[in-house]
Design a protein around this motif. Structure first.
Motif: not given
Length: 584
Positions: A449-454, A464-475, A501-503, A532-535
């Motif tokens: 719910e936080n990733i798909a806020l609103g 799309l949720l899984i794809q976004a989490a993978k690209q943000a390296q938090i999956y 949190r930033q991811r 460095r990891s987030v970037m």
């Protein structure tokens, strides 16, 4: 102010209030039916012929004969049943009126609260910069709710008292006009004198309540919002004293209003009982047979029993209206706040195909004496990684807010693929953007719910949720949790680390399928390794996504194609990362 408030209700609500008025009239008529039925009932208890020989009873007798009932042999039973029916029916209508007025008042209060919140959210961003959040929360949650019991319901009950008094006047004016006119005049004069003497005190109490409501909310927000510093500084007692002082003033003013509204009841009740006793005494001393006067006295007693609570409620309603008038003025100002431009649903997002350009853009805040940005010119091409640097106060945040359409330039224009941003297309432009700030807003909800806020939980696109989490390296981290995407992260994300949190913020931007992602000092609070990891997550984004990075640390911008350096609201230079390091 009541007229202004009436204009804020929808046509449907106004129709419902009109229907309630009809019910008030019906209720008033049934009250007279109940009071009037006591006269023949008491009369027949003392002298049957005084009732059965009347023309009115003859009409009733003809109806009862048709039903197979002997109205003369069973006269006492007939009038007893009639009296009880009148009482029960009147009480049922009063109960129906109570249910209807309560439900309608709270529904109308809900309309007001929602409209206040909607108008607040739909204000331009610059209005939110100067607004006090305590005022907003106090208005939507406290003042609007208070208005239900202190404005809407009292007005309904004042109208109810008026119609009840009117039908009682019509009834008694035909029985004992002089007695009724004297009684109404005396009681009305007493209420008027009490009201005039209390008016100023009620207004003063209302002003204190309105001010302290806001102050109490502000003290609570400041104490809880800065709880870490409160604990470290051991300043709990200081914040408790602030709260106690404001809350004491608030409660004292509320108590004053309540007491002033309740005082007349005891004077009026004493006066009414004394008047009733005096009337009985005078009738007895006049030599008139009590059997002849008893029905009239009984009807007076019942009328007083019905009228006094209604009149006292009406007076309390008037007192509430006086004490809440400063608060009502605030509510009306909120309801009359115009929405400057459409911030609601937009059409399809404007896809960035070529470039985002600033052309001679200047801006000054209303509270500032000098320009915050002056003649800004640059072009950002699709897919570029652009850095923005500058000292505190150089205009970085203002630049970003203008680029996102949150602030409108005082002069110059922002062009998307050559098309100027305007109030007509700003909503579509904002749908193509994603903003990742330093302090990510996180709700006390699940990771999904936080990733798909609103979005409602059931409408979240899982792929799309899984794809976004993978690209943000938090999956991988989410998969390691027992509840996965359904794990709750706590209020403001207290159960996850700063990097996570930033991811989540980056995943939110990617879930939105934004063309432009703006990292607004998103890593400035992180340590070097976490940053460095987030970037790395940012660097792995698609080349079709344009990324704007605002940063204090120059090292954060090493992958940027170009860097815009601001100084005192102007573009000092546009350079590469190496040129920035070399100072060239």
């Amino acid at each position: 102010m009541i007229k202004r408030l009436w204009s804020k209700f929808s046509r449907r609500r106004r129709f419902q209030f009109s229907m309630l008025l009809v019910l008030i009239v019906v209720s008033s008529i049934t009250e007279i039916f109940a009071v009037g039925s006591i006269i023949p009932f008491i009369t027949i208890l003392t002298k049957q012929s005084a009732v059965t020989d009347t023309e009115g009873y003859s009409v009733l007798a003809g109806f009862l004969y048709g039903m197979g009932i002997d109205p003369y042999r069973n006269a006492l039973l007939v009038l007893t049943v009639l009296f009880l029916f009148a009482i029960v029916f009147s009480s049922a209508v009063r109960l129906l009126l109570l249910v209807a007025e309560t439900r309608l008042a709270f529904a109308a209060g809900n309309d007001i609260s929602v409209d206040m919140y909607r108008r607040t959210l739909y204000q331009p961003y610059e209005a939110h910069l100067v607004a006090n959040s305590s005022d907003v929360v106090s208005g939507v949650l406290i003042k609007a709710k208070r208005m239900i019991g202190a404005v809407i319901i009292p007005v309904i009950r004042i109208v109810n008292a008026f119609f009840l008094l009117l039908v009682f006047f019509i009834f008694f004016i035909n029985i004992e006009p002089l007695f009724f006119l004297v009684g109404v005049s005396v009681f009305g004069l007493v209420y008027a004198l009490i009201g005039l003497s209390f008016k100023r005190k009620l207004l003063l109490a209302g002003e204190i309540e309105n001010r302290e409501h806001r102050q109490v909310m502000q003290v609570l927000q400041e104490g809880l919002g800065g709880i870490r510093d409160v604990i470290l500084d051991r300043s709990q007692d200081f914040h408790v004293r602030l709260f106690a002082d404001s809350d004491h003033k608030l409660r004292s003013a509320s108590a004053q209003s309540t007491l002033l509204a309740s005082y007349p009841r005891y004077f009026i009740e004493t006066l009414a009982i004394s008047a009733f006793a005096l009337t009985g005494f005078l009738i007895a001393r006049s030599g008139q047979a009590m059997t002849d006067s008893l029905p009239f006295l009984a009807s007076i007693a019942m009328a007083v029993q019905r009228l006094l609570p209604v009149l006292q409620t009406a007076f309390q309603g008037w007192a509430n209206l006086k004490s809440i008038s400063p608060m009502l003025a605030d509510i009306l100002r909120s309801l009359e706040t115009p929405v400057s431009f459409d911030l609601g649903e937009a059409s399809e997002p404007i896809a960035l195909r070529e470039s985002l350009a600033f052309h001679n853009v200047s801006f000054r805040y209303q509270t500032s004496d000098v320009a915050n940005l002056s003649e800004i010119n640059f072009i950002i091409r699709k897919g570029e990684r652009i850095g923005v640097v500058g000292a505190t106060g150089s205009g970085k945040s203002t630049l970003i807010d203008i680029s996102m359409g949150l602030l409108e330039p005082a002069s110059g224009s922002v062009l998307v693929d050559g098309v100027p941003l305007s109030r007509r297309n700003i909503g579509s432009w904002q749908r193509s953007l994603a903003h990742v700030p330093q302090s990510i807003f996180l709700a006390d909800a699940t990771i999904a719910e936080n990733i798909a806020l609103g979005q409602a939980k059931e409408s979240i696109d899982q792929d799309l949720l899984i794809q976004a989490a993978k690209q943000a390296q938090i999956y991988d981290h989410i998969r390691s949790l027992p509840q996965g995407f359904d794990a709750r992260i706590g209020e403001r994300g207290v159960r996850i680390s700063g990097g996570q949190r930033q991811r989540i913020g980056i995943a939110r931007a990617l879930y939105k399928r934004a063309d432009i992602i703006i990292l607004d000092e998103a890593t400035s609070a992180l340590d070097n390794d976490t940053e460095r990891s987030v970037m790395q997550s940012v660097e792995s984004m698609s080349e079709d996504i344009t990324v704007i990075i605002v940063a204090h640390r120059i090292s954060t911008l090493h992958q940027c194609d170009r860097i815009i350096e601001l100084e005192r609201g102007r573009v000092k230079r546009i350079c590469t990362y190496q040129e920035l390091l070399n100072g060239g």
